[in-house]
Design an enzyme around this catalytic site. Sequence first.
Site, PDB file in Angstrom:
ATOM      1  N   SER A 127      14.455 -26.382  10.667  1.00 52.47           N
ATOM      2  CA  SER A 127      15.473 -25.390  11.050  1.00 52.47           C
ATOM      3  C   SER A 127      15.052 -24.749  12.364  1.00 52.47           C
ATOM      4  O   SER A 127      13.922 -24.289  12.497  1.00 52.47           O
ATOM      5  CB  SER A 127      15.562 -24.277  10.005  1.00 52.47           C
ATOM      6  OG  SER A 127      15.905 -24.798   8.755  1.00 52.47           O
ATOM      7  N   ARG A 156      10.020 -16.464   6.622  1.00 51.56           N
ATOM      8  CA  ARG A 156       9.518 -17.290   7.736  1.00 51.56           C
ATOM      9  C   ARG A 156       8.637 -16.467   8.687  1.00 51.56           C
ATOM     10  O   ARG A 156       8.700 -16.633   9.908  1.00 51.56           O
ATOM     11  CB  ARG A 156      10.663 -17.920   8.539  1.00 51.56           C
ATOM     12  CG  ARG A 156      11.473 -18.940   7.784  1.00 51.56           C
ATOM     13  CD  ARG A 156      10.617 -20.140   7.368  1.00 51.56           C
ATOM     14  NE  ARG A 156      11.451 -21.199   6.854  1.00 51.56           N
ATOM     15  CZ  ARG A 156      11.945 -21.243   5.609  1.00 51.56           C
ATOM     16  NH1 ARG A 156      11.637 -20.288   4.748  1.00 51.56           N
ATOM     17  NH2 ARG A 156      12.697 -22.236   5.228  1.00 51.56           N
ATOM     18  N   GLU A 211      13.188 -20.024  15.011  1.00 49.26           N
ATOM     19  CA  GLU A 211      12.127 -20.064  14.007  1.00 49.26           C
ATOM     20  C   GLU A 211      10.812 -20.622  14.578  1.00 49.26           C
ATOM     21  O   GLU A 211       9.758 -20.057  14.317  1.00 49.26           O
ATOM     22  CB  GLU A 211      12.613 -20.911  12.827  1.00 49.26           C
ATOM     23  CG  GLU A 211      11.876 -20.604  11.546  1.00 49.26           C
ATOM     24  CD  GLU A 211      11.806 -21.797  10.639  1.00 49.26           C
ATOM     25  OE1 GLU A 211      10.808 -22.541  10.695  1.00 49.26           O
ATOM     26  OE2 GLU A 211      12.751 -21.985   9.859  1.00 49.26           O
TER      27      GLU A 211
HETATM   28  N1  EPU Z   1      25.951 -25.563   6.384  1.00 48.78           N
HETATM   29  C1  EPU Z   1      27.091 -25.910   7.046  1.00 48.78           C
HETATM   30  N2  EPU Z   1      26.976 -26.698   8.163  1.00 48.78           N
HETATM   31  C2  EPU Z   1      25.778 -27.135   8.610  1.00 48.78           C
HETATM   32  C3  EPU Z   1      24.598 -26.754   7.933  1.00 48.78           C
HETATM   33  C4  EPU Z   1      24.711 -25.959   6.809  1.00 48.78           C
HETATM   34  O1  EPU Z   1      28.200 -25.549   6.666  1.00 48.78           O
HETATM   35  O2  EPU Z   1      25.746 -27.835   9.613  1.00 48.78           O
HETATM   36  C5  EPU Z   1      26.047 -24.776   5.149  1.00 48.78           C
HETATM   37  C6  EPU Z   1      25.712 -25.663   3.951  1.00 48.78           C
HETATM   38  O3  EPU Z   1      26.812 -26.342   3.476  1.00 48.78           O
HETATM   39  C7  EPU Z   1      25.168 -24.695   2.949  1.00 48.78           C
HETATM   40  C8  EPU Z   1      24.555 -23.618   3.806  1.00 48.78           C
HETATM   41  O4  EPU Z   1      25.064 -23.771   5.122  1.00 48.78           O
HETATM   42  O5  EPU Z   1      26.206 -24.132   2.201  1.00 48.78           O
HETATM   43  C9  EPU Z   1      23.043 -23.649   3.785  1.00 48.78           C
HETATM   44  O6  EPU Z   1      22.577 -24.925   4.230  1.00 48.78           O
HETATM   45  P1  EPU Z   1      21.264 -25.594   3.596  1.00 48.78           P
HETATM   46  O7  EPU Z   1      21.355 -25.620   2.123  1.00 48.78           O
HETATM   47  O8  EPU Z   1      21.051 -26.887   4.306  1.00 48.78           O
HETATM   48  O9  EPU Z   1      20.090 -24.588   3.908  1.00 48.78           O
HETATM   49  P2  EPU Z   1      19.704 -23.747   5.210  1.00 48.78           P
HETATM   50  O10 EPU Z   1      19.954 -22.312   4.911  1.00 48.78           O
HETATM   51  O11 EPU Z   1      20.399 -24.311   6.408  1.00 48.78           O
HETATM   52  C10 EPU Z   1      17.258 -23.263   4.523  1.00 48.78           C
HETATM   53  C11 EPU Z   1      15.915 -23.343   5.174  1.00 48.78           C
HETATM   54  C12 EPU Z   1      15.393 -24.769   5.136  1.00 48.78           C
HETATM   55  C13 EPU Z   1      15.289 -25.213   3.687  1.00 48.78           C
HETATM   56  C14 EPU Z   1      16.669 -25.097   3.046  1.00 48.78           C
HETATM   57  C15 EPU Z   1      16.609 -25.380   1.558  1.00 48.78           C
HETATM   58  C16 EPU Z   1      15.837 -21.580   6.854  1.00 48.78           C
HETATM   59  C17 EPU Z   1      15.871 -21.245   8.303  1.00 48.78           C
HETATM   60  N3  EPU Z   1      16.001 -22.879   6.560  1.00 48.78           N
HETATM   61  O12 EPU Z   1      18.152 -24.032   5.318  1.00 48.78           O
HETATM   62  O13 EPU Z   1      14.083 -24.771   5.692  1.00 48.78           O
HETATM   63  O14 EPU Z   1      14.822 -26.542   3.586  1.00 48.78           O
HETATM   64  O15 EPU Z   1      17.180 -23.747   3.190  1.00 48.78           O
HETATM   65  O16 EPU Z   1      15.979 -24.335   0.892  1.00 48.78           O
HETATM   66  O17 EPU Z   1      15.661 -20.705   6.031  1.00 48.78           O
HETATM   67  C18 EPU Z   1      12.907 -25.019   7.761  1.00 48.78           C
HETATM   68  O18 EPU Z   1      12.608 -23.830   7.651  1.00 48.78           O
HETATM   69  O19 EPU Z   1      12.525 -25.727   8.717  1.00 48.78           O
HETATM   70  C19 EPU Z   1      13.779 -25.618   6.744  1.00 48.78           C
HETATM   71  C20 EPU Z   1      14.234 -26.867   6.848  1.00 48.78           C
END
Ligand code: EPU
Length: 349
Positions: free
Chosen positions: A249, A171, A345
């Site tokens: 995010s 990012r 971010e």
């Molecule tokens: N989780 C929780 N509670 C929550 C949210 C997440 O327990 O409220 C857990 C989920 O269950 C999962 C883990 O955290 O096991 C990761 O969550 P998720 O798969 O939704 O992905 P993320 O790491 O929160 C990242 C990117 C997203 C991207 C997704 C999918 C960043 C900052 N964010 O989110 O990107 O769509 O992976 O690849 O790296 C963005 O940058 O704006 C964005 C949406």
Amino acid sequence: MASPTAPLTIERACNLRALNSFGLPAVAHTLVRIRGDADVRRVLDHPELGRAPKLVLGGGSNLVLTRDPRAVVLRVEVAGRRLVETRDDAWIVEFGAGESWHDAVAWTLDQGWPGLENLGLIPGTVGATPVQNIGAYGIELADRFDALDAVDLITGRSVTLDARACNFGYRDSVFKQGGFGGLAGKSLITRVRLRLPRPWQPVRGYLDLERRLAETGQHDPDARAIFDAVCAVRRAKLPDPAVLGNAGSFFKNPVVSAEQCRDITGRDPHLVHYPMPDGQFKLAAGWLIDACGWKGKSIGGAGVYERQALVLVNRGSATGAEVLTLARAIQESVYGRFGIRLEPEPVVV
Ligand code: EPU
């Protein structure tokens, strides 16, 4: 590209609420629509605008406006999409920076040039995608990047930058970096060229995506099926900015040492963490925030999304100040419980 003789479109007292995906209130004293490199040079040559500070605005989907910008807002509306070259090992496609990213992804699939399907439904414009090196479901923009054209906001010179010059990170890119060598606030991206590798190979393995593909019986999905699955997962988990203002995010997923990760999992065995090639661990910021009990909470008009704690939303009347107050409160409680500092971010103005 705009004709060099077309007049510059200068707007005064321009309401920015509809131009940022958070829907935050702010007014630009001056806004200029940029339709090509020549428009940037005309702004720089303009007696009033030339030396004023500039704020480059794409789709406004990675932005928190906390006040009326003091800078002249340059709204990037460079249009265009074309196949530049078909090589044995890749298709090279080019988009004007003002094109919608999601429409660009859908168009490449329609043309039979797969490779961007995992990045479907990410809000914003093509020109913004290299700035924060967008990423989702196992792919980052950097993995599909060829080069970009930009205009230097001091000299007006057009330049082409390859991936190395963009200095992509998680990012992050040279366009977010300040100081010597950084280009934050110093250039305006006008066109982006992407490299879609041939033969196409699916990028699989992301848990949510695999679950969705299994549920829909897609065991050997083509690019279109992956695109549809990615869009379905995002729709289920992330708020549509047209309905509920947000900037995706709000924090980056923090990276910690193996020792720090062990320390936390010792106390919280459910912590979601991913090993990195360098031996460090990336932690799910959404999980950390969720564990601190923030999901669904609000401060003023700013809230934490019910289905994904990493996403802050505008419940209708939020100000940028309320979003920042909420963000700081979250940072403090995550630091208090886990000793981890979350880094925002989006760009804060
Ligand atoms: N989780 C929780 N509670 C929550 C949210 C997440 O327990 O409220 C857990 C989920 O269950 C999962 C883990 O955290 O096991 C990761 O969550 P998720 O798969 O939704 O992905 P993320 O790491 O929160 C990242 C990117 C997203 C991207 C997704 C999918 C960043 C900052 N964010 O989110 O990107 O769509 O992976 O690849 O790296 C963005 O940058 O704006 C964005 C949406």
